[in-house]
Structure formats: C-alpha cells, structure tokens
Scaffold this motif. Structure first.
Motif: not given
Length: 500
Positions: A383-384, A450-459
């Motif tokens: 997407s980016l 300039g745009t905020a994007y959410p990120l997540t991780t798995s551990c």
C-alpha cells in the motif's frame, strides 16, 4: 639503558630490600612495617635516579626498580607501561609454570586498563592477587604470590606503585616537552587500546590532564552522516553523556559541520538541548574539530569556561584526528560484517554466533529468546511502497533497542522478523520485555510522509533450561510461539511449551 655515576646503588638497595623481606617473614614482622621499608627503599632509588645517578628516561632503570618492588612485596610478576623504554615485564627468578603465559596476559590487560581509567584494580585469582594502578598514560601492576591478601598488604603495594608512576612521569617531563610529549603520550595511551572507543577514551583522558577539565570525544555516526554521538568521556566528566546522540543544532554539532572551533556563551550547553541537567560551569565548553586531512570526523570537547594550555590542546587535536579516523575505518568495516545494513541491528550470523558462544559455556545460566514480527508487513509494503516498509522496520528497530538492557542483543534475522536475546533472563523477565515491546509499538504512532499509521507486533518467548532444554533449540521454539501469536489474532505475546 645507560647508568651514570653511582649506578651501583639501585642493585644494592634491591639486595637490602630482599634482606628486609626475609627478615620480616622470619620474624613475623607486620606487613605495614615491611611496606614502609620497601617504600623508603623505593623512594631512595627513585630520588637517586632523579637527582644523582640517572639523568634521562633511557638511563632511568625502570626494570630494575620494578624488580625491587616485586621482591619487596613477594610478587611473582610486575608490569609497567608508559616510558619511552616501552612496555616492561619483570618476571623475576621463579620457575615458569604452564599457567604463566595466562598470568602475563592478565597482568598486561590489568595494567593497560589501569593506565586509561586511573583506578586501582585488585583481583584475587587462583595464581595470586593482581594489584594495578595507573595515571594516563602510565600504569604499573604486581602479581602478589598469595590469594585473598589482607587490605594492609594491598595498600602497601598500591602506595609503592603510585610512587613508581610519579617517578615515571617526572622522568618523562625532564626529557620531552611541547607537541612531541603530547604525540608520544597519546601513542603510549592507545598502545593497548584495541577498539575505537578505547582510543577515544585514551584521547579524552590525555585532554583532561592537559586542560585540567572534564572532556569528551564526539564523532559522526557511520550510517547517518549528520548524526553525532558522544563516544567517550573522561573520568571527571558527567558519565551520563556517554553514548548520547546530539541534535544537529548543538554547538558541538555545528563545530563538526562547519569545521571551526566553537565556544559556548552564557547558559548554552555545549552538547545542546535535551542533555542531562548539569551545573552552569559544566554546561559551558569549547568544541575543537578533529580532522583527517580536510575531512572533519568529530570534535574534542573541553568542559568549562577557560581552556589552557592552548598549545598542548592544539597539538592533541592535530594528533588525535588521524588516529581516530584510522580506528574508525577499521571499526566501521568490522561493524559491516556483523550489522544489518538497513536497521543497524546485529545480523542473523552475529545472532547465531552469540547463541552458540553462550551454549559453549560449561554451565550456561538461564536465558530467554524473544522473536518479534511486524504484523501485516506485506500489506504495508503493497500500500505504501518499499521505502515506507524500510522506514517501518527502522522504527521497530529503535523501539526494540530502547526496550532492552545493556548486555542484551537485538538482531534482525529476516525480512520483518527480529530476535531479542536476553542472557540470564527467566521466563517472567522475558515476558515483561516482550509485552513492553508489543505495547510500545502498538501505542506509538509511526509517521510516514506526514501521516500517522498504526503498527503492531506479535511476539514469541522461549526460555532455557525450562521448558527448552537445549539453547540451540530456542530459535525453533520461539518461532513456534510466534506462530501461535499470529494464529490467535496478532498483537499479542505467546510463550513456548515443552512440545515446541
């Protein structure tokens, strides 16, 4: 080594010292009295070297004086570094044993360390007690023949070693001055340094002696040319400065970027905003660019409002720049072999080497491994774009580095997969680290264009020796636990079981 008139007196004093030693042991005399006697003999020998029989560093009988100390303190070996004569190792007349090579190496390491940090080092080992003391660039050490000695004997040895260093420094100053002294002292100081940080520390200590102020060495970051880091601070400077990243508008950063010395005025901190709060006179300072040819590689920082002697500082700056540049080139080449080129974390090969080295210990302590995977990474790339994907991986790398302690290791082992190696950590500690990582990523908005994007991780967390009995099985177990976290919805932490 050339002896002048009256050269017989040092050997005579040595014999007398040996007689006193035998007498003290036979009669059970207190070691404090023996220490006083050996100190008197050493003082006489050194004073004769200064005022009578010895006129320069070539004629200063360092090996013999060191042997006098060895005999007076019933020591097996002695070491001294720092004079133009070069490193000296006095072995004495004992019968060599198989472990003597190891003892020599350990003693040499102690004396080199003491010469840089200026501290007293006492180590009780199987082969005896090592006592080392230094005052940059000089250092001396003895291997006393017994282990676990009382404090009185250690103190007596330290006092005599300190006198020897004072005489070495005096002999140096009598024969060398100006820029030549600075160049040679710097060369002596870095002789035992094996790393860029060690050479920088030696330069900072010499600058502190010359300026009588706290000092620091700042250098450009290898991966980010405009990023500056404090790589060494002297013993009297604020230790919280070590390792700090500096803003581009900090005075010392401007000195490096412009290639001109900068002195701060008023209350401006030489290291810029965001540094640890210090007293006003400790925030002031001068930054002198360090040059390798025409390239500015860093800066020497002298703390305080007044700096003298300026000629010595200028000589040090001229000598230090090329030496640091050469060390940095080697350092950067070594780092490229063990670091991931994108994130600057350790690479997979280095992670595997550390794991195998830990397992090779005879009785490895408990340890844990956390695998971290960036969720929906392919979707982000699609997407980016790949540049955004690289930016997200760098962001995760910084979060991981902030979550661990000194001694832990963070590595990038795959495209979006990271490993966090936690030596000596039990399952509870490792779980807390993994949960802190997961929470930090989920609650820190990552910015792109300039745009905020959410990120997540798995551990996934795996721990040795329970439930994983073999350290080399930790990666597979942590990977299985990570897969479980993905299956259960992502953005979560799961632990490995014995079946994994």
């Amino acid at each position: 080594m050339k002896l002048r008139r009256g050269a017989w007196i040092a050997p005579a004093l040595s014999v007398l010292g040996g007689v006193l030693l035998v007498e003290a042991v036979w009669r059970g005399t207190a070691w404090t009295l023996l220490g006083a006697a050996s100190g008197l003999l050493l003082g006489l020998a050194l004073r004769w070297g200064r005022d009578g029989g010895l006129s320069d560093t070539d004629s200063f009988d360092l090996p013999h004086t060191l042997d006098l100390l060895r005999r007076a303190h019933d020591a097996r070996m002695g070491w001294a570094i720092g004079l133009a004569q070069g490193p000296v190792e006095t072995l004495g007349d004992f019968a060599p044993q198989e472990q003597d090579a190891d003892s020599r190496r350990r003693g040499a390491a102690f004396v080199q360390l003491a010469s840089v940090d200026g501290r007293v080092h006492v180590a009780h080992e199987v082969e005896g007690t090592y006592v080392a003391i230094g005052d940059f660039p000089y250092g001396t050490a003895l291997l006393l023949s017994e282990r676990g000695l009382d404090q009185e004997r250690v103190t007596a040895a330290v006092d005599d070693l300190r006198r020897l260093i004072e005489s070495m420094r005096l002999a140096e100053r009598q024969t060398t001055s100006g820029q030549g002294l600075v160049a040679r002292q710097l060369a002596l100081g870095i002789a035992g340094a094996q790393t860029l940080e060690g050479i920088a520390r030696a330069g900072a200590e010499l600058a502190q002696q010359l300026a009588q102020r706290g000092t620091a060495i700042v250098m450009r970051n290898a991966r980010e040319r405009d990023a500056m880091h404090v790589i060494a601070v002297s013993t009297t400077a604020d230790k919280r400065l070590a390792g700090r990243r500096l803003n581009g508008d900090a005075p010392v950063s401007r000195a490096i970027q412009g290639g001109v010395p900068i002195v701060t005025a008023g209350g401006e901190d030489i290291f810029g905003a965001g540094m640890p709060e210090r007293r006003r006179h400790e925030r002031a300072g001068a930054a002198y660019p360090l040059l390798d040819g025409r390239s500015v590689i860093g800066a020497l920082v002298i703390l305080g409002r007044e700096v003298s002697p300026r000629d010595r500082i200028a000589a040090l700056v001229a000598e230090l720049g090329p030496r640091l540049a050469a060390a940095k080139a080697v350092h950067d080449a070594e780092q490229r072999a063990v670091l991931d080129h994108l994130t600057g974390l350790r690479n997979r090969g280095e992670f595997q080497r550390v794991l195998e080295s830990y397992r090779a210990q005879q009785y490895p302590p408990a340890a844990s491994l956390v695998y971290v995977d960036l969720d929906h990474f392919k979707r982000l790339n699609d997407s980016l774009g790949h540049a955004a994907g690289d930016g997200a991986l760098k962001h995760i790398a910084r979060v991981l580095e902030e979550a661990v302690r000194d001694g832990d290791l963070v590595a990038r082992i795959g495209g979006e997969e990271f490993a966090v190696w936690l030596p000596h950590a039990q399952l509870g500690e490792a779980w807390e680290v993994a949960e802190r990582i997961r929470d930090s990523v989920a609650n820190t908005m990552w910015q792109w264009s300039g745009t905020a994007y959410p990120l997540t991780t798995s551990c996934g967390v795996a721990t040795y020796p329970e439930p994983i009995a073999d350290i080399l099985n930790l990666p597979a177990a942590a990977d299985a636990a990570l897969y479980h976290a993905k299956e259960l919805g992502r953005n979560r932490v799961e632990k490995a079981s014995r079946s994994d």
